[in-house]
Design a protein around this motif. Sequence first.
Motif, PDB file in Angstrom:
ATOM      1  N   ASN A  50      28.941  19.983  32.741  1.00  0.00           N
ATOM      2  CA  ASN A  50      29.659  19.584  31.532  1.00  0.00           C
ATOM      3  C   ASN A  50      30.695  18.505  31.799  1.00  0.00           C
ATOM      4  OD1 ASN A  50      28.216  21.721  30.387  1.00  0.00           O
ATOM      5  ND2 ASN A  50      29.882  22.212  28.991  1.00  0.00           N
ATOM      6  N   THR A  51      31.426  18.633  32.879  1.00  0.00           N
ATOM      7  CA  THR A  51      32.500  17.677  33.139  1.00  0.00           C
ATOM      8  C   THR A  51      31.974  16.316  33.568  1.00  0.00           C
ATOM      9  OG1 THR A  51      32.744  18.563  35.396  1.00  0.00           O
ATOM     10  CG2 THR A  51      34.210  19.439  33.692  1.00  0.00           C
ATOM     11  N   TRP A  56      36.619  19.137  29.720  1.00  0.00           N
ATOM     12  CA  TRP A  56      36.746  20.602  29.755  1.00  0.00           C
ATOM     13  C   TRP A  56      38.221  20.864  30.011  1.00  0.00           C
ATOM     14  CZ3 TRP A  56      32.480  24.341  31.556  1.00  0.00           C
ATOM     15  CH2 TRP A  56      32.918  25.669  31.485  1.00  0.00           C
ATOM     16  N   TYR A  70      35.711  23.019  25.705  1.00  0.00           N
ATOM     17  CA  TYR A  70      34.937  21.938  26.319  1.00  0.00           C
ATOM     18  C   TYR A  70      33.892  21.393  25.355  1.00  0.00           C
ATOM     19  CZ  TYR A  70      31.396  25.589  27.205  1.00  0.00           C
ATOM     20  OH  TYR A  70      30.473  26.618  27.078  1.00  0.00           O
ATOM     21  N   LEU A 107      40.752  18.500  22.487  1.00  0.00           N
ATOM     22  CA  LEU A 107      39.363  18.192  22.832  1.00  0.00           C
ATOM     23  C   LEU A 107      38.783  17.161  21.875  1.00  0.00           C
ATOM     24  CD1 LEU A 107      36.701  18.815  24.396  1.00  0.00           C
ATOM     25  CD2 LEU A 107      36.275  20.601  22.686  1.00  0.00           C
TER      26      LEU A 107
END
Length: 202
Positions: A50-51, A56, A70, A107
Amino acid sequence: MSGRYNIRLIDIIDAEATLAIYRPYVENTIISFEYEAPTLEEWHQRIAANTAGYPWLVCEVDGVIAGYAYGSTHRYRTAYSWSVESTVYVSEQFHRQGIARVLYETLLALLRIQGYMNVYAGIGMPNVKSESFHRALGFYDIGTFKKIGYKFGAWHDTLWLQLHLAEHTDNQPFPKKTAEVAQSTKFIEVIENANRKINQVR
């Protein structure tokens, strides 16, 4: 509960603490449609995946991870590149402190800086609290997948909501990866503003 709040990007050392927050949602609720919580190794892999493209965030309270949020891939075809899914989880002991809202707002602001256009949230039903939370942030309903998930001996719907982050114009550049913008003034200012806000609320 009082204390010093700190919102920042996740580090790999946060894996165990964030997994501990997620595990009860898997084992005790239909908020997550997983049946078993990931192993720590699997969780490391999810963080890394994901990062690579999305922020996140974690929120610490006096050094204790209280929650996280995230972005993640919505679909894998190239034309979906401007769309992202959003997720937030907060430890039960830190509920009702405004953590989820500040994490989510932060986010969304970071995703906007990266150049994402659409954010989608899927909610396992029933979950009135999450529905209200997303609508308060500007998300609107786009459809319901009927009886799509079977957990705890019952079929559950998933409500999908969408938020537009920017005006949809032609010839949009592809979104930037988190690493490409993490040191930019705008990115840093968003996180700094989030920390000022959450600590002022106390």
